[in-house]
Design a protein around this motif. Sequence first.
Motif, PDB file in Angstrom:
ATOM      1  N   UNK A  24       0.847  -1.186   0.000  1.00  0.00           N
ATOM      2  CA  UNK A  24       0.000   0.000   0.000  1.00  0.00           C
ATOM      3  C   UNK A  24       0.888   1.242   0.000  1.00  0.00           C
ATOM      4  N   UNK A  25       0.645   2.138  -0.925  1.00  0.00           N
ATOM      5  CA  UNK A  25       1.442   3.345  -1.026  1.00  0.00           C
ATOM      6  C   UNK A  25       0.683   4.527  -0.440  1.00  0.00           C
ATOM      7  N   UNK A  26       1.418   5.404   0.219  1.00  0.00           N
ATOM      8  CA  UNK A  26       0.827   6.599   0.786  1.00  0.00           C
ATOM      9  C   UNK A  26       0.842   7.688  -0.280  1.00  0.00           C
ATOM     10  N   UNK A  27      -0.284   8.321  -0.510  1.00  0.00           N
ATOM     11  CA  UNK A  27      -0.372   9.354  -1.521  1.00  0.00           C
ATOM     12  C   UNK A  27      -0.977  10.617  -0.910  1.00  0.00           C
ATOM     13  N   UNK A  28      -0.567  11.751  -1.435  1.00  0.00           N
ATOM     14  CA  UNK A  28      -1.145  13.025  -1.042  1.00  0.00           C
ATOM     15  C   UNK A  28      -2.136  13.414  -2.127  1.00  0.00           C
ATOM     16  N   UNK A  29      -3.409  13.487  -1.777  1.00  0.00           N
ATOM     17  CA  UNK A  29      -4.438  13.738  -2.777  1.00  0.00           C
ATOM     18  C   UNK A  29      -4.437  15.183  -3.249  1.00  0.00           C
ATOM     19  N   UNK A  30      -4.118  16.114  -2.351  1.00  0.00           N
ATOM     20  CA  UNK A  30      -4.218  17.524  -2.707  1.00  0.00           C
ATOM     21  C   UNK A  30      -3.257  18.339  -1.853  1.00  0.00           C
ATOM     22  N   UNK A  31      -2.584  19.273  -2.484  1.00  0.00           N
ATOM     23  CA  UNK A  31      -1.740  20.226  -1.776  1.00  0.00           C
ATOM     24  C   UNK A  31      -2.305  21.616  -2.014  1.00  0.00           C
ATOM     25  N   UNK A  32      -2.683  22.292  -0.945  1.00  0.00           N
ATOM     26  CA  UNK A  32      -3.091  23.697  -1.007  1.00  0.00           C
ATOM     27  C   UNK A  32      -1.979  24.523  -0.380  1.00  0.00           C
ATOM     28  N   UNK A  33      -1.458  25.447  -1.121  1.00  0.00           N
ATOM     29  CA  UNK A  33      -0.382  26.272  -0.576  1.00  0.00           C
ATOM     30  C   UNK A  33      -0.730  27.751  -0.698  1.00  0.00           C
ATOM     31  N   UNK A  34      -0.622  28.497   0.396  1.00  0.00           N
ATOM     32  CA  UNK A  34      -0.833  29.947   0.316  1.00  0.00           C
ATOM     33  C   UNK A  34       0.369  30.610  -0.328  1.00  0.00           C
ATOM     34  N   UNK A  35       0.126  31.599  -1.144  1.00  0.00           N
ATOM     35  CA  UNK A  35       1.213  32.320  -1.813  1.00  0.00           C
ATOM     36  C   UNK A  35       1.000  33.816  -1.594  1.00  0.00           C
ATOM     37  N   UNK A  36       1.928  34.428  -0.898  1.00  0.00           N
ATOM     38  CA  UNK A  36       1.886  35.871  -0.644  1.00  0.00           C
ATOM     39  C   UNK A  36       2.940  36.553  -1.506  1.00  0.00           C
ATOM     40  N   UNK A  37       2.527  37.528  -2.296  1.00  0.00           N
ATOM     41  CA  UNK A  37       3.443  38.236  -3.194  1.00  0.00           C
ATOM     42  C   UNK A  37       3.443  39.718  -2.817  1.00  0.00           C
ATOM     43  N   UNK A  38       4.636  40.260  -2.582  1.00  0.00           N
ATOM     44  CA  UNK A  38       4.787  41.677  -2.250  1.00  0.00           C
ATOM     45  C   UNK A  38       5.820  42.312  -3.181  1.00  0.00           C
ATOM     46  N   UNK A  39       5.643  43.597  -3.386  1.00  0.00           N
ATOM     47  CA  UNK A  39       6.607  44.316  -4.209  1.00  0.00           C
ATOM     48  C   UNK A  39       7.748  44.849  -3.354  1.00  0.00           C
ATOM     49  N   UNK A  40       8.620  45.626  -3.969  1.00  0.00           N
ATOM     50  CA  UNK A  40       9.777  46.122  -3.252  1.00  0.00           C
ATOM     51  C   UNK A  40       9.441  47.042  -2.101  1.00  0.00           C
ATOM     52  N   UNK A  41       8.245  47.638  -2.102  1.00  0.00           N
ATOM     53  CA  UNK A  41       7.822  48.526  -1.007  1.00  0.00           C
ATOM     54  C   UNK A  41       7.048  47.776   0.077  1.00  0.00           C
ATOM     55  N   UNK A  42       6.937  46.450  -0.067  1.00  0.00           N
ATOM     56  CA  UNK A  42       6.225  45.656   0.924  1.00  0.00           C
ATOM     57  C   UNK A  42       4.731  45.608   0.717  1.00  0.00           C
ATOM     58  N   UNK A  43       4.249  46.133  -0.401  1.00  0.00           N
ATOM     59  CA  UNK A  43       2.810  46.153  -0.682  1.00  0.00           C
ATOM     60  C   UNK A  43       2.375  44.843  -1.341  1.00  0.00           C
ATOM     61  N   UNK A  44       1.146  44.440  -1.043  1.00  0.00           N
ATOM     62  CA  UNK A  44       0.608  43.207  -1.622  1.00  0.00           C
ATOM     63  C   UNK A  44       0.400  43.379  -3.125  1.00  0.00           C
ATOM     64  N   UNK A  45       0.776  42.365  -3.891  1.00  0.00           N
ATOM     65  CA  UNK A  45       0.561  42.337  -5.339  1.00  0.00           C
ATOM     66  C   UNK A  45      -0.631  41.417  -5.603  1.00  0.00           C
ATOM     67  N   UNK A  46      -1.716  41.975  -6.113  1.00  0.00           N
ATOM     68  CA  UNK A  46      -2.961  41.210  -6.228  1.00  0.00           C
ATOM     69  C   UNK A  46      -3.547  41.220  -7.645  1.00  0.00           C
ATOM     70  N   UNK A  47      -2.687  41.323  -8.674  1.00  0.00           N
ATOM     71  CA  UNK A  47      -3.207  41.352 -10.033  1.00  0.00           C
ATOM     72  C   UNK A  47      -2.641  40.224 -10.902  1.00  0.00           C
ATOM     73  N   UNK A  48      -2.108  39.171 -10.264  1.00  0.00           N
ATOM     74  CA  UNK A  48      -1.519  38.060 -11.014  1.00  0.00           C
ATOM     75  C   UNK A  48      -2.571  36.997 -11.310  1.00  0.00           C
ATOM     76  N   UNK A  49      -2.328  36.224 -12.371  1.00  0.00           N
ATOM     77  CA  UNK A  49      -3.205  35.131 -12.769  1.00  0.00           C
ATOM     78  C   UNK A  49      -2.468  33.797 -12.608  1.00  0.00           C
ATOM     79  N   UNK A  50      -3.213  32.710 -12.767  1.00  0.00           N
ATOM     80  CA  UNK A  50      -2.627  31.383 -12.575  1.00  0.00           C
ATOM     81  C   UNK A  50      -1.456  31.134 -13.509  1.00  0.00           C
ATOM     82  N   UNK A  51      -1.562  31.641 -14.756  1.00  0.00           N
ATOM     83  CA  UNK A  51      -0.484  31.408 -15.718  1.00  0.00           C
ATOM     84  C   UNK A  51       0.789  32.175 -15.378  1.00  0.00           C
ATOM     85  N   UNK A  52       0.707  33.075 -14.378  1.00  0.00           N
ATOM     86  CA  UNK A  52       1.896  33.818 -13.962  1.00  0.00           C
ATOM     87  C   UNK A  52       2.722  33.063 -12.923  1.00  0.00           C
TER      88      UNK A  52
END
Length: 417
Positions: free
Chosen positions: A83-111
């Motif tokens: 019997x093999x152990x498998x991970x069905x799903x990985x959810x990972x939070x991704x926080x993106x900030x610019x050089x001034x420490x501000x949140x970047x919120x205009x990216x898409x999945x293809x980025x």
Amino acid sequence: MRRIKYSVVQEHYPRQVLVVLGAAYLLWHQGIRMIRLAGVSLTLAFFLAVAGHPACGQSPSGPVAPKPGVEVQLPPKDTQAKVRVRVALVNTPVTVRNGRGEMVDHLEAENFRVTDNGVAQQISHFDLGGDPISMVILIETSSRIEPLMPQIRKTGILFTQTVMGPTGEAAVVSFNDAVDKLQDFTTNGDMIENTITHLGAGTSGSKLYDAMAVGVEMLSGRPQAAANKPGRRRVMMILSEATDAGSEAKLGEVLRQAQLANVTIYSVGLSTTRAELQAKSKDSRPQITPPGTFPLPPQPGVPQTPTSEQDRYGNIDLMAAAVWAVQHIHDQVKDHALEVAATATGGAHLATFKDRSIERAIDEIGGELHSQYTISYTPAGSDVTGYHEIKVSVLRNDAKNLKVRTRPGYFLAAPES
């Protein structure tokens, strides 16, 4: 038997003889009946005995032992695979900030590009701050932080309005010498606020790791977001000192389970005397070994841990400490527990020092959660045991000016034999 008329017989035989003959006839007739009944009884007993024999039943009552010298037939080889152990799903939070420490919120999945142990993964779910939150709020109520309790009791409305949001749910757990579930998951903000308002101070103990284990277990039952399937982000919010006293659980073990359950940990440090641990490193040497490993042998008589290396070089690598803790679950992490927990799961730790109050720290965390990307994937080759390193990069021309923070990975233990 031929019947003889009584009148004829009476003429040739005396009365006494006739009495004897009559009695003999009655005995003979009764004997014939008894023989017939006995035959029926014996036949019935035979059939009952045959029906109760194991060889004639529908199935044996237990396993049939193989006969000596007869080879036991085995199932096909392909059904005997481990019997093999498998991970069905990985959810990972991704926080993106610019050089001034501000949140970047205009990216898409293809980025984004996601790799698991160096293997590129296909993103199955992508969201920007929209997935509802399931949150467990862990609050230390030990006597050591009793002077801070008036401030803590006022934070209920921040949790409900800033962190939970209109679609979120939360539960409240307090801990000192004991761990108490004060409020189960609810979408009713008034119930959460009322529970926090009436928090009472407890004993001097602080079973931080046991409380974290309870929080991970509670969150593990909440539905997750997946491909074309709505779900919830699993978040643990901790208000505590970084000190654990009396827990049975160990930090590395709790963090391993949190990573597998896709739980993101945020913490607010309650100690006003804690120094800022996110200071710039004084060590300019490049990292020449993988995270969680050490480039030099240990100092004589000193166990080699990330915190011992801090004393050696004058700084601490929280990412390396997080990986080490998950890989060495039987060892104890004595220092920087909240920082390590947040780093290991993609969250953040905010210490309350200088001009940062408890209220401001919670408000900052709420703002990040609702401007944060959630990326999900089903790992390719996830049956490989050991530590899986997750890397998320941004595919844009200005990527070098962006700072990406996510969870470092997860540990997949070998199946128990």
